[in-house]
Design a protein around this motif. Structure first.
Motif, PDB file in Angstrom:
ATOM      1  N   THR A  95       3.788   6.085   4.005  1.00 15.48           N
ATOM      2  CA  THR A  95       5.233   6.263   4.164  1.00 15.48           C
ATOM      3  C   THR A  95       5.995   5.054   3.639  1.00 15.48           C
ATOM      4  OG1 THR A  95       4.933   7.687   6.102  1.00 15.48           O
ATOM      5  CG2 THR A  95       7.080   6.638   5.836  1.00 15.48           C
ATOM      6  N   LEU A  96       5.523   3.867   3.971  1.00 14.09           N
ATOM      7  CA  LEU A  96       6.198   2.656   3.498  1.00 14.09           C
ATOM      8  C   LEU A  96       6.130   2.545   1.979  1.00 14.09           C
ATOM      9  CD1 LEU A  96       4.968   0.087   6.182  1.00 14.09           C
ATOM     10  CD2 LEU A  96       7.272   1.031   5.955  1.00 14.09           C
ATOM     11  N   ARG A  97       4.977   2.831   1.420  1.00 12.22           N
ATOM     12  CA  ARG A  97       4.835   2.754  -0.039  1.00 12.22           C
ATOM     13  C   ARG A  97       5.687   3.795  -0.749  1.00 12.22           C
ATOM     14  NH1 ARG A  97      -1.757   1.848  -0.487  1.00 12.22           N
ATOM     15  NH2 ARG A  97      -1.744  -0.395   0.026  1.00 12.22           N
ATOM     16  N   SER A  98       5.869   4.962  -0.120  1.00  7.37           N
ATOM     17  CA  SER A  98       6.701   6.007  -0.722  1.00  7.37           C
ATOM     18  C   SER A  98       8.157   5.573  -0.823  1.00  7.37           C
ATOM     19  CB  SER A  98       6.592   7.302   0.089  1.00  7.37           C
ATOM     20  OG  SER A  98       7.269   7.186   1.338  1.00  7.37           O
ATOM     21  N   ARG A  99       8.512   4.562  -0.032  1.00  5.38           N
ATOM     22  CA  ARG A  99       9.877   4.012  -0.072  1.00  5.38           C
ATOM     23  C   ARG A  99       9.923   2.728  -0.903  1.00  5.38           C
ATOM     24  NH1 ARG A  99      10.988   3.719   6.240  1.00  5.38           N
ATOM     25  NH2 ARG A  99      12.993   2.854   5.568  1.00  5.38           N
ATOM     26  N   ASP A 100       8.888   2.527  -1.687  1.00  2.31           N
ATOM     27  CA  ASP A 100       8.787   1.387  -2.604  1.00  2.31           C
ATOM     28  C   ASP A 100       8.667   0.048  -1.885  1.00  2.31           C
ATOM     29  OD1 ASP A 100       8.885   2.964  -4.922  1.00  2.31           O
ATOM     30  OD2 ASP A 100      11.082   3.041  -4.845  1.00  2.31           O
ATOM     31  N   PHE A 101       8.147   0.073  -0.666  1.00  4.57           N
ATOM     32  CA  PHE A 101       7.871  -1.172   0.044  1.00  4.57           C
ATOM     33  C   PHE A 101       6.439  -1.613  -0.262  1.00  4.57           C
ATOM     34  CE2 PHE A 101      10.939   0.628   3.372  1.00  4.57           C
ATOM     35  CZ  PHE A 101      12.024  -0.041   2.823  1.00  4.57           C
ATOM     36  N   LYS A 102       6.212  -2.921  -0.200  1.00 10.11           N
ATOM     37  CA  LYS A 102       4.874  -3.461  -0.402  1.00 10.11           C
ATOM     38  C   LYS A 102       4.147  -3.433   0.934  1.00 10.11           C
ATOM     39  CE  LYS A 102       6.332  -6.459  -4.192  1.00 10.11           C
ATOM     40  NZ  LYS A 102       6.471  -7.864  -4.670  1.00 10.11           N
ATOM     41  N   ALA A 103       3.180  -2.522   1.052  1.00 14.50           N
ATOM     42  CA  ALA A 103       2.539  -2.289   2.345  1.00 14.50           C
ATOM     43  C   ALA A 103       1.026  -2.235   2.213  1.00 14.50           C
ATOM     44  CB  ALA A 103       3.055  -0.996   2.969  1.00 14.50           C
ATOM     45  N   HIS A 104       0.367  -2.646   3.272  1.00 19.08           N
ATOM     46  CA  HIS A 104      -1.097  -2.689   3.350  1.00 19.08           C
ATOM     47  C   HIS A 104      -1.466  -2.418   4.801  1.00 19.08           C
ATOM     48  CE1 HIS A 104      -4.751  -5.028   4.432  1.00 19.08           C
ATOM     49  NE2 HIS A 104      -5.214  -4.561   3.290  1.00 19.08           N
TER      50      HIS A 104
END
Length: 258
Positions: free
Chosen positions: A50-59
């Motif tokens: 979900t975070l990556r779909s919003r263009d956030f850098k997530a792991h």
């Protein structure tokens, strides 16, 4: 006063729901690299996607927050992914509902591991990963540490221990350039507390000066402040985020007279 964590890496344990999720989402919006961990691999994957779909850098990674090998391996992975760790937020916790003398021994041990050992491991990781670069360690306590309740005494005891550990860790880690603070949520509307609110909500609301329950987002904003340079001379303390819960013996009296 604006908060911006561009170029900073923030780790949130227990980051897949409730307060932990709100913290992760807020730091992502504030331009941080975000890494979350929790026990459920499925939940971690969903949040990261979900975070990556919003263009956030997530792991993210599934870990046992009380297992040293698992946690240090996770921290190494975060460091490899983002180049370092700047803020470590030990948010994971469990909330068993037993009178102390009736607590099953396995529940007792697991609660101590999750609510206290995870704090110890977070501090060890912070020292290893932040020494020489500085950073921030934040630990989750609870209003139960201030005023415990029959039926959740073990939880309250572990959260009181977190406050004490935070004070000592602030002194121990200061030479490494690490600030250590604690946040104390009051009655926050989360999936974990919702059954209790549905059962005793009206009585609980009367103990809060603001006459309402808090949101996870309100806690997250306070946590972000503590992690920011604006709190640069704040260490070894605990911030209560409770809407004035039991600030007086009769906090609802103001509403009756208004």
């Amino acid at each position: 006063m604006q908060l911006d964590f561009t170029g900073k890496t923030v780790v949130v344990t227990g980051g897949t729901s409730g307060i932990g999720l709100a913290i992760a989402e807020l730091f992502a919006r504030l331009n941080a690299n975000i890494s979350i961990c929790a026990r459920s691999a499925e939940n971690v994957e969903k949040v990261v996607e979900t975070l990556r779909s919003r263009d956030f850098k997530a792991h993210g990674k599934s870990v046992d927050v009380a297992d040293s090998q698992s946690m240090f391996a996770y921290a190494d992975e975060v460091e490899a992914e983002f180049g370092g760790i700047d803020v470590w937020i030990s948010n994971a916790g469990v909330y068993p509902q037993y009178q102390i003398v009736d607590t099953p021994e396995d529940v007792w041990n697991q609660t101590l591991r999750t609510n206290m050992t995870s704090i110890y491991l977070g501090a060890r990781i912070a020292r290893e990963k932040m020494a020489g670069r500085g950073g921030v360690l934040l630990n989750a306590s609870s209003f139960a540490s201030v005023m415990p309740s029959v039926g959740s005494g073990l939880y309250a005891a572990t959260k009181a221990a977190v406050i004490s550990m935070t004070k000592t860790l602030a002194a121990e880690l200061a030479p490494y350039g690490i600030r250590v603070n604690c946040y104390i949520p009051g009655v926050i509307d989360t999936p974990m507390t919702r059954p209790l609110l549905e059962k005793n909500g009206e009585a609980m609301r009367k103990t809060i000066a603001m006459n309402r329950f808090g949101s996870s987002e309100e806690v997250a904003k306070a946590v972000a402040f503590l992690a920011s340079p604006h709190a640069g001379y704040i260490s070894g303390t605990s911030l209560e985020i409770s809407g004035g819960k039991f600030c007086t013996q009769n906090p609802d009296a103001g509403w009756a007279q208004a």
